[in-house]
Design a protein around this motif. Structure first.
Motif, PDB file in Angstrom:
ATOM      1  N   VAL A  57      26.962 -30.395  30.122  1.00  0.00           N
ATOM      2  CA  VAL A  57      26.782 -31.792  30.784  1.00  0.00           C
ATOM      3  C   VAL A  57      27.201 -31.844  32.156  1.00  0.00           C
ATOM      4  N   MET A  58      28.454 -31.269  32.421  1.00  0.00           N
ATOM      5  CA  MET A  58      29.211 -31.732  33.581  1.00  0.00           C
ATOM      6  C   MET A  58      28.637 -30.474  34.672  1.00  0.00           C
ATOM      7  N   ARG A  59      28.338 -29.447  34.076  1.00  0.00           N
ATOM      8  CA  ARG A  59      27.860 -28.394  34.816  1.00  0.00           C
ATOM      9  C   ARG A  59      26.314 -28.692  35.461  1.00  0.00           C
ATOM     10  N   LYS A  60      25.666 -29.303  34.752  1.00  0.00           N
ATOM     11  CA  LYS A  60      24.254 -29.938  35.064  1.00  0.00           C
ATOM     12  C   LYS A  60      24.485 -31.056  35.957  1.00  0.00           C
ATOM     13  N   LEU A  61      25.398 -31.890  35.644  1.00  0.00           N
ATOM     14  CA  LEU A  61      25.411 -32.951  36.525  1.00  0.00           C
ATOM     15  C   LEU A  61      26.050 -32.855  37.755  1.00  0.00           C
ATOM     16  N   LEU A  62      26.989 -32.124  38.112  1.00  0.00           N
ATOM     17  CA  LEU A  62      27.778 -31.859  39.145  1.00  0.00           C
ATOM     18  C   LEU A  62      27.175 -31.089  40.213  1.00  0.00           C
ATOM     19  N   THR A  63      26.443 -29.928  39.385  1.00  0.00           N
ATOM     20  CA  THR A  63      25.656 -29.275  40.433  1.00  0.00           C
ATOM     21  C   THR A  63      24.359 -29.727  40.901  1.00  0.00           C
ATOM     22  N   GLY A  64      23.948 -30.923  40.114  1.00  0.00           N
ATOM     23  CA  GLY A  64      22.659 -31.635  40.332  1.00  0.00           C
ATOM     24  C   GLY A  64      22.903 -32.702  41.485  1.00  0.00           C
ATOM     25  N   MET A  65      24.216 -33.113  41.818  1.00  0.00           N
ATOM     26  CA  MET A  65      24.511 -34.171  42.478  1.00  0.00           C
ATOM     27  C   MET A  65      24.521 -33.729  43.924  1.00  0.00           C
ATOM     28  N   VAL A  77      37.074 -36.886  45.366  1.00  0.00           N
ATOM     29  CA  VAL A  77      37.121 -36.566  43.837  1.00  0.00           C
ATOM     30  C   VAL A  77      37.067 -38.045  42.941  1.00  0.00           C
ATOM     31  N   PHE A  78      37.662 -39.002  43.386  1.00  0.00           N
ATOM     32  CA  PHE A  78      37.782 -40.321  42.809  1.00  0.00           C
ATOM     33  C   PHE A  78      36.146 -40.912  42.734  1.00  0.00           C
ATOM     34  N   ASP A  79      35.904 -40.918  43.943  1.00  0.00           N
ATOM     35  CA  ASP A  79      34.390 -41.297  44.081  1.00  0.00           C
ATOM     36  C   ASP A  79      33.285 -40.659  43.527  1.00  0.00           C
ATOM     37  N   THR A  80      33.534 -39.316  43.686  1.00  0.00           N
ATOM     38  CA  THR A  80      32.419 -38.645  42.815  1.00  0.00           C
ATOM     39  C   THR A  80      32.515 -38.779  41.343  1.00  0.00           C
ATOM     40  N   PHE A  81      33.855 -38.657  40.789  1.00  0.00           N
ATOM     41  CA  PHE A  81      33.916 -38.904  39.338  1.00  0.00           C
ATOM     42  C   PHE A  81      33.517 -40.376  38.898  1.00  0.00           C
ATOM     43  N   SER A  82      33.663 -41.392  39.698  1.00  0.00           N
ATOM     44  CA  SER A  82      33.211 -42.598  39.505  1.00  0.00           C
ATOM     45  C   SER A  82      31.694 -42.726  39.326  1.00  0.00           C
ATOM     46  N   LYS A  83      30.933 -41.912  40.223  1.00  0.00           N
ATOM     47  CA  LYS A  83      29.538 -41.822  40.073  1.00  0.00           C
ATOM     48  C   LYS A  83      29.220 -40.916  38.780  1.00  0.00           C
ATOM     49  N   VAL A  84      29.965 -39.969  38.647  1.00  0.00           N
ATOM     50  CA  VAL A  84      29.850 -39.005  37.372  1.00  0.00           C
ATOM     51  C   VAL A  84      29.745 -40.160  35.994  1.00  0.00           C
ATOM     52  N   HIS A  85      30.773 -40.781  36.258  1.00  0.00           N
ATOM     53  CA  HIS A  85      30.823 -41.954  35.019  1.00  0.00           C
ATOM     54  C   HIS A  85      29.492 -42.797  34.760  1.00  0.00           C
ATOM     55  N   GLN A  86      29.033 -43.183  35.857  1.00  0.00           N
ATOM     56  CA  GLN A  86      27.911 -43.973  35.655  1.00  0.00           C
ATOM     57  C   GLN A  86      26.773 -43.376  35.086  1.00  0.00           C
ATOM     58  N   ILE A  87      26.522 -42.058  35.544  1.00  0.00           N
ATOM     59  CA  ILE A  87      25.547 -41.147  35.194  1.00  0.00           C
ATOM     60  C   ILE A  87      25.592 -40.636  33.755  1.00  0.00           C
ATOM     61  N   LEU A  88      26.912 -40.299  33.304  1.00  0.00           N
ATOM     62  CA  LEU A  88      27.119 -39.976  31.961  1.00  0.00           C
ATOM     63  C   LEU A  88      26.859 -41.224  30.953  1.00  0.00           C
ATOM     64  N   LYS A  89      26.723 -42.354  31.318  1.00  0.00           N
ATOM     65  CA  LYS A  89      26.583 -43.347  30.428  1.00  0.00           C
ATOM     66  C   LYS A  89      25.013 -43.579  30.433  1.00  0.00           C
ATOM     67  N   GLU A  90      24.578 -43.603  31.593  1.00  0.00           N
ATOM     68  CA  GLU A  90      22.618 -43.715  31.795  1.00  0.00           C
ATOM     69  C   GLU A  90      21.827 -42.616  31.326  1.00  0.00           C
ATOM     70  N   GLN A  91      22.357 -41.566  31.787  1.00  0.00           N
ATOM     71  CA  GLN A  91      21.546 -40.178  31.304  1.00  0.00           C
ATOM     72  C   GLN A  91      21.964 -39.382  30.205  1.00  0.00           C
ATOM     73  N   PHE A  92      23.074 -39.358  29.888  1.00  0.00           N
ATOM     74  CA  PHE A  92      23.651 -38.640  28.978  1.00  0.00           C
ATOM     75  C   PHE A  92      24.168 -39.227  27.660  1.00  0.00           C
ATOM     76  N   PHE A  93      24.366 -40.728  27.864  1.00  0.00           N
ATOM     77  CA  PHE A  93      24.495 -41.428  26.372  1.00  0.00           C
ATOM     78  C   PHE A  93      26.015 -41.258  26.207  1.00  0.00           C
ATOM     79  N   LEU A  94      26.994 -41.237  26.969  1.00  0.00           N
ATOM     80  CA  LEU A  94      28.344 -41.094  26.902  1.00  0.00           C
ATOM     81  C   LEU A  94      28.840 -42.327  25.928  1.00  0.00           C
ATOM     82  N   ASN A  95      29.526 -42.190  24.905  1.00  0.00           N
ATOM     83  CA  ASN A  95      30.536 -43.059  24.410  1.00  0.00           C
ATOM     84  C   ASN A  95      31.648 -43.169  24.953  1.00  0.00           C
ATOM     85  N   THR A  96      31.922 -44.564  25.618  1.00  0.00           N
ATOM     86  CA  THR A  96      33.046 -44.801  26.428  1.00  0.00           C
ATOM     87  C   THR A  96      34.062 -45.286  25.626  1.00  0.00           C
TER      88      THR A  96
END
Length: 194
Positions: A57-65, A77-96
């Motif tokens: 998931v993270m390989r696909k997500l970060l390289t795709g950004m 790093v903070f800004d990128t991982f804040s965006k990652v969090h939103q994408i993880l929830k919306e596209q990869f169904f992260l259990n937060t």
């Protein structure tokens, strides 16, 4: 689960990981699958600890950004991982969900970032740390940290310290094992005048 380390020494950066994956009491060693816990995104290397589901998931997500994946300083790093969090929830169904009294939603991730500009750690609530010497994540981190602390001043290179760190993790942590992957490269400075 893993031993991953990052080191900064004598204008060199190194990042390293073991290669063992575990599922409960089952060990999936490098002999059965090329377990790679690190991947490159632009000029940065990322190492992950935690559930095996994070790796693809993270390989696909970060390289795709593409241009939205900026990791050259603590704020990026903070800004990128804040965006990652939103994408993880919306596209990869992260259990937060972790604990009922958590102050923020969890990204369920522990990561190390290494690039020519520094070494960083990212944790579940998007906490970002910029390290001056070394750090580690995963179940073998305490062994790695102790070994790197003892060796840091005696070693000449970040690569040597990284090798000692992952070897100590694999020696004493039941969920870490070789072979090890170690990447090192020279540091650069960021021009703050821009």
């Amino acid at each position: 689960m893993t031993t991953c380390v990052v080191i900064k020494k004598n204008n060199e950066i190194a990042i390293a990981s073991d290669s063992l994956v575990t599922f409960g009491d089952t060990r999936l060693s490098h002999a059965y699958e090329a377990n790679n816990k690190m991947f490159q995104v632009g000029n940065s290397w990322i190492a992950l600890a935690g559930t095996a589901a994070h790796f693809p998931v993270m390989r696909k997500l970060l390289t795709g950004m593409a241009e939205d994946c900026k990791l050259n300083d603590r704020d990026e790093v903070f800004d990128t991982f804040s965006k990652v969090h939103q994408i993880l929830k919306e596209q990869f169904f992260l259990n937060t969900k972790e604990e009922d009294d958590d102050p923020y939603e969890s990204s369920q991730i522990a990561a190390l970032v290494a690039n020519p500009f520094g070494i960083f750690g990212v944790y579940s609530y998007r906490e970002v740390f910029s390290f001056d010497r070394f750090w580690g994540i995963g179940s073998g981190r305490n062994f790695a940290l102790g070994a790197m602390y003892a060796a840091y001043d005696k070693c000449q290179t970040a690569y040597e310290v990284a090798e000692i760190g992952v070897q100590a993790g694999a020696e004493f942590d039941k969920s870490s094992a070789g072979p090890f992957r170690i990447v090192s490269f020279p540091m650069e400075t960021i021009d703050l005048q821009k």
